[in-house]
Motif scaffolding. Structure first.
Motif, PDB file in Angstrom:
ATOM      1  N   GLY A   1       0.706  -0.994   0.361  1.00  0.00           N
ATOM      2  CA  GLY A   1      -0.276  -0.349  -0.080  1.00  0.00           C
ATOM      3  C   GLY A   1       0.674   1.192  -0.161  1.00  0.00           C
ATOM      4  N   GLN A   2       2.427   1.399  -0.235  1.00  0.00           N
ATOM      5  CA  GLN A   2       3.077   2.686  -0.450  1.00  0.00           C
ATOM      6  C   GLN A   2       3.482   2.136  -1.746  1.00  0.00           C
ATOM      7  N   SER A   3       3.504   3.641  -1.919  1.00  0.00           N
ATOM      8  CA  SER A   3       4.470   4.089  -2.927  1.00  0.00           C
ATOM      9  C   SER A   3       5.209   3.902  -3.163  1.00  0.00           C
ATOM     10  N   LEU A   4       6.633   3.568  -3.137  1.00  0.00           N
ATOM     11  CA  LEU A   4       8.485   3.616  -3.062  1.00  0.00           C
ATOM     12  C   LEU A   4       8.976   4.741  -2.619  1.00  0.00           C
ATOM     13  N   ALA A   5       7.890   5.589  -4.206  1.00  0.00           N
ATOM     14  CA  ALA A   5       8.719   7.084  -4.496  1.00  0.00           C
ATOM     15  C   ALA A   5       8.794   7.582  -3.223  1.00  0.00           C
ATOM     16  N   HIS A   6       7.062   7.246  -2.330  1.00  0.00           N
ATOM     17  CA  HIS A   6       6.654   8.395  -1.084  1.00  0.00           C
ATOM     18  C   HIS A   6       7.152   8.247   0.182  1.00  0.00           C
ATOM     19  N   ILE A   7       8.560   6.748  -0.127  1.00  0.00           N
ATOM     20  CA  ILE A   7       8.471   6.801   1.102  1.00  0.00           C
ATOM     21  C   ILE A   7      10.170   7.465   1.926  1.00  0.00           C
ATOM     22  N   ARG A   8       9.659   8.707   2.632  1.00  0.00           N
ATOM     23  CA  ARG A   8      11.118   9.619   2.903  1.00  0.00           C
ATOM     24  C   ARG A   8      12.118   8.546   3.459  1.00  0.00           C
ATOM     25  N   ASP A   9      11.691   7.004   4.612  1.00  0.00           N
ATOM     26  CA  ASP A   9      12.868   6.195   5.418  1.00  0.00           C
ATOM     27  C   ASP A   9      12.614   5.196   4.648  1.00  0.00           C
ATOM     28  N   LEU A  10      13.205   4.822   3.210  1.00  0.00           N
ATOM     29  CA  LEU A  10      13.342   3.163   2.852  1.00  0.00           C
ATOM     30  C   LEU A  10      14.823   2.542   4.095  1.00  0.00           C
ATOM     31  N   SER A  11      15.420   3.071   4.994  1.00  0.00           N
ATOM     32  CA  SER A  11      16.052   2.039   5.891  1.00  0.00           C
ATOM     33  C   SER A  11      14.639   1.760   6.266  1.00  0.00           C
ATOM     34  N   GLU A  12      14.113   2.446   7.016  1.00  0.00           N
ATOM     35  CA  GLU A  12      12.758   1.973   7.630  1.00  0.00           C
ATOM     36  C   GLU A  12      12.486   0.585   6.765  1.00  0.00           C
ATOM     37  N   TYR A  13      11.729   0.384   5.532  1.00  0.00           N
ATOM     38  CA  TYR A  13      11.294   0.608   4.137  1.00  0.00           C
ATOM     39  C   TYR A  13      12.097  -1.286   4.420  1.00  0.00           C
ATOM     40  N   ARG A  14      13.084  -1.058   4.231  1.00  0.00           N
ATOM     41  CA  ARG A  14      13.941  -2.337   4.389  1.00  0.00           C
ATOM     42  C   ARG A  14      13.999  -2.807   5.498  1.00  0.00           C
ATOM     43  N   ARG A  15      13.768  -2.176   6.432  1.00  0.00           N
ATOM     44  CA  ARG A  15      14.194  -2.806   7.480  1.00  0.00           C
ATOM     45  C   ARG A  15      12.936  -3.621   8.561  1.00  0.00           C
ATOM     46  N   HIS A  16      11.773  -3.496   7.929  1.00  0.00           N
ATOM     47  CA  HIS A  16      10.195  -3.653   8.604  1.00  0.00           C
ATOM     48  C   HIS A  16       9.322  -4.338   7.478  1.00  0.00           C
ATOM     49  N   GLU A  17       9.555  -3.909   5.947  1.00  0.00           N
ATOM     50  CA  GLU A  17       8.750  -4.384   5.247  1.00  0.00           C
ATOM     51  C   GLU A  17       8.963  -5.647   3.972  1.00  0.00           C
ATOM     52  N   VAL A  18       9.971  -5.726   4.170  1.00  0.00           N
ATOM     53  CA  VAL A  18      10.421  -6.642   3.008  1.00  0.00           C
ATOM     54  C   VAL A  18      12.053  -7.310   3.452  1.00  0.00           C
ATOM     55  N   GLY A  19      12.142  -8.806   3.455  1.00  0.00           N
ATOM     56  CA  GLY A  19      13.081  -9.480   3.497  1.00  0.00           C
ATOM     57  C   GLY A  19      13.785  -9.819   3.316  1.00  0.00           C
ATOM     58  N   LEU A  20      15.345  -9.922   2.065  1.00  0.00           N
ATOM     59  CA  LEU A  20      16.016 -10.307   1.647  1.00  0.00           C
ATOM     60  C   LEU A  20      16.942 -11.641   1.864  1.00  0.00           C
ATOM     61  N   VAL A  21      16.664 -12.193   0.690  1.00  0.00           N
ATOM     62  CA  VAL A  21      17.465 -13.331   0.636  1.00  0.00           C
ATOM     63  C   VAL A  21      18.535 -13.454  -0.887  1.00  0.00           C
ATOM     64  N   PHE A  22      20.222 -13.519  -0.595  1.00  0.00           N
ATOM     65  CA  PHE A  22      20.613 -13.209  -1.770  1.00  0.00           C
ATOM     66  C   PHE A  22      20.937 -14.714  -2.024  1.00  0.00           C
ATOM     67  N   GLN A  23      21.929 -14.411  -3.258  1.00  0.00           N
ATOM     68  CA  GLN A  23      22.114 -15.812  -3.705  1.00  0.00           C
ATOM     69  C   GLN A  23      23.110 -16.106  -3.130  1.00  0.00           C
ATOM     70  N   LEU A  24      24.378 -15.057  -2.730  1.00  0.00           N
ATOM     71  CA  LEU A  24      25.609 -15.966  -1.708  1.00  0.00           C
ATOM     72  C   LEU A  24      24.981 -14.976  -0.643  1.00  0.00           C
TER      73      LEU A  24
END
Lengths: 372, 228
Positions: free
Chosen positions: B72-95
């Motif tokens: 529900g949040q447009s990434l273009a309008h999120i001021r604190d992307l760190s907060e988004y990365r911390r709480h909204e998504v979890g990342l798993v990389f190949q390595l």
């Protein structure tokens, strides 16, 4: 895991780099502290002379390179003695002699026997010398003990043998480690008839010392007054230059240290770019990144400061045992020196860490993650 | 695990364009919708823009044009992307990307610094997550002391640390052997059954086959969709 634990873990994982930075900080602190305690010790040794006479203040010729080069003539001393508010002003001639290797800095004071009581001298054995005797001397009790001399013995000073007429105590370690001569005799040895080095003044009861010293400095601008050891530098340009050299060395140590810290942290930034990218990718804010890096820097600075201070104890102890400095250098660890050590360590680390930390905080997570 | 707000999509991408310096077009007007609780596999040849899409969804890259709405949040309008990365998504990389100087436990705790958890809670949650990914007993081991499969499971535990709504995985099985891959996929299925929204980029058709929907990309756009 606490944030502090994370900081220590990061530093521990790069032991060689951390130890290198700690030593860079420690050497800068060592330089600053050693210079600080030695200059403070030299200043204290030099200033000790003003606390020999039990006076409210000491009068010295203004702007001399070395306080012992000060000259006050009879006329100036008389004007001083007649300044309103001055109860007494005792003129003394002070010089430093090397007696032997064990006593490289031996203080000799020329003073009239009538002024001894006012100067705070108590004769503890024998009697004072006569006012015009050419070869009589009184030894401070420490000097007598050090030299193994007693009343009636002969003391070789100024190229002549002098009979020890008495042993005195001033209650001042510096003064008690020296000797006192009749003023005309010591003026004669030095060919400065009618000249004294310092004047020790007392004010009338209830009179403001500050008001009297101001009055003296206005009436005789070629003279200056010293009330505390801290004011000693006003009269002694050598100490002013020494202090300036110490301050300059401190700034230089901070700058050199900052360059070393900055360079090492920049290399570390390149080495840890991927790590920083990962932290940003999992949600670390720029502020937290800065906190981590500054935390690492501050911890290194504190350890470096402690090590630098510890090393300085060893270095100054070694310096004060050197034959050339024995008896001259008395390392003086003041609170100010420790603050200076801390400022140096923090200053150089923060200045050095500023650019690498800012760069790390501004890294793009994606670019940092793809950095090889 | 995550409740879907009325009619809201977990991910809504419209007209997404990403052009890299040198006029290299990675995404050329891509549209994509992902529903809550859905497991989506994105496949396609190398250079088709799969990872670029995932990086943009993870907010570690930004689009040249187009809109990305996550939870529900447009990434273009999120001021604190760190907060988004911390709480909204979890990342798993190949390595896996684990920090080698930190223990397994500390690696899982890493995203929780600066979040609502106290040090004690961080530790408790990390222990719980490691147990969930069958790594109980490995808490104090360094990443170098773990197998590839175990490292990837640590990476999943780390990605789940802040209870994100969406898990983004970029070639998560790319460096795993078949046994580790199977175990990893079991874990994803378990998360999916708990309601986690999963977007996974993969080259491997057998891995993609575990998803509800397989989206095939080519030249920066979606060219095919298959729903299982």
């Amino acid at each position: 895991m606490s944030f502090v634990h994370l900081i220590t873990r990061n530093l521990w994982s790069k032991k060689a780099r951390s130890i290198g930075l700690i030593f860079a900080v420690a050497f800068a602190v060592l330089t600053v502290v050693t210079l600080g305690v030695t200059s403070s010790g030299l200043e204290q040794s030099a200033a000790a002379i003003i606390s020999v006479g039990k006076a409210d203040f000491t009068v010295v010729q203004k702007g001399v390179a070395d306080t012992l080069s000060s000259t006050i003539d009879n006329e100036q001393l008389a004007r001083l003695q007649h300044t309103p508010g001055v109860a007494s002003a005792i003129g003394v001639l002070v010089e430093i002699q090397k007696i032997n290797a064990a006593n490289p800095v031996f203080i000799e004071i020329g003073i009239n026997p009538s002024d001894l009581e006012g100067f705070g001298v108590r004769v503890v054995a024998g009697s004072p010398y006569s006012p015009t005797a050419a070869h009589e001397v009184m030894l401070g009790w420490r000097a007598a003990a050090n030299l193994g001399l007693h009343v009636g013995d002969r003391f070789n000073a100024n190229g002549t043998f002098n009979t020890v007429t008495g042993i005195y105590s001033t209650g001042n370690a510096f003064g008690d480690a020296g000797a006192m001569f009749p003023l005309p005799a010591i003026q004669g040895y030095n060919r400065v008839a009618g000249i004294v080095t310092l004047a020790f003044a007392k004010v009338n009861p209830g009179t403001s010392v500050a008001a009297v010293t101001r009055r003296i400095e206005l009436a005789q601008p070629e003279l200056t007054t010293i009330r505390t050891a801290a004011q000693f530098g006003r009269a002694d340009r050598d100490l002013i230059y020494l202090q300036a050299a110490v301050n300059g060395s401190t700034v230089l140590a901070i700058l050199i240290g900052a360059v070393i810290v900055g360079n090492t942290m920049l290399l570390s930034l390149f080495e840890r770019t991927h790590e920083f990218g990962l932290m940003r990718a999992v949600g670390w804010t720029r502020r937290r990144m800065v906190s981590l890096l500054l935390g690492e820097s501050l911890l290194l600075a504190l350890i470096g400061a402690a090590l630098g201070v510890a090393l300085s104890f060893a270095v100054t102890a070694g310096l004060s045992r050197l034959p050339a400095l024995r008896g001259v250098l008395h390392p003086n660890y003041t609170e100010d020196v420790f603050w200076r050590a801390l400022y140096t360590a923090l200053g150089m680390t923060l200045i050095g860490a500023l650019y690498p930390t800012t760069r790390a905080a501004l890294l793009s997570p994606l670019k940092a993650l793809s950095y090889e | 695990m995550n409740e879907a707000p009325d009619g809201q999509l977990a991910i809504e991408v419209k007209g997404l364009i990403r052009v890299f310096p040198g006029h290299v077009t990675a995404l050329a007007g891509l549209d994509l919708d992902v529903h809550y609780g859905e497991m989506v596999a994105i496949t396609g040849p190398s250079g088709c823009g799969k990872s670029t899409l995932l990086n943009i969804l993870a907010a570690i890259d930004s689009p040249t044009a187009g809109s990305v709405i996550v939870a529900g949040q447009s990434l273009a309008h999120i001021r604190d992307l760190s907060e988004y990365r911390r709480h909204e998504v979890g990342l798993v990389f190949q390595l896996h990307n684990l920090l080698p100087q930190l223990s397994t436990l500390a690696n899982v705790e890493l995203p929780m610094f600066g979040s609502k958890f106290s040090a004690h809670q961080r530790r408790a949650r990390a222990l719980e997550l490691l147990a969930d990914v069958d790594l109980k007993g490995c808490e104090q081991r360094l990443p170098t002391e773990l197998s590839g499969g175990e490292r990837q499971r640590v990476a999943i535990a780390r990605a789940l640390a802040n209870e994100p709504k969406i898990l983004l995985a970029d070639e998560p099985t790319g460096s795993l052997d078949s046994a580790s891959t199977e175990r990893f996929l079991d874990l994803l299925r378990h998360l999916e059954s708990d309601g986690m929204t999963i977007v996974m980029v993969t080259h491997a058709p057998d891995v993609a086959a575990h998803a509800h929907r397989i989206i095939e990309m080519r030249d920066g756009v979606v060219v095919n969709e298959n729903t299982s």
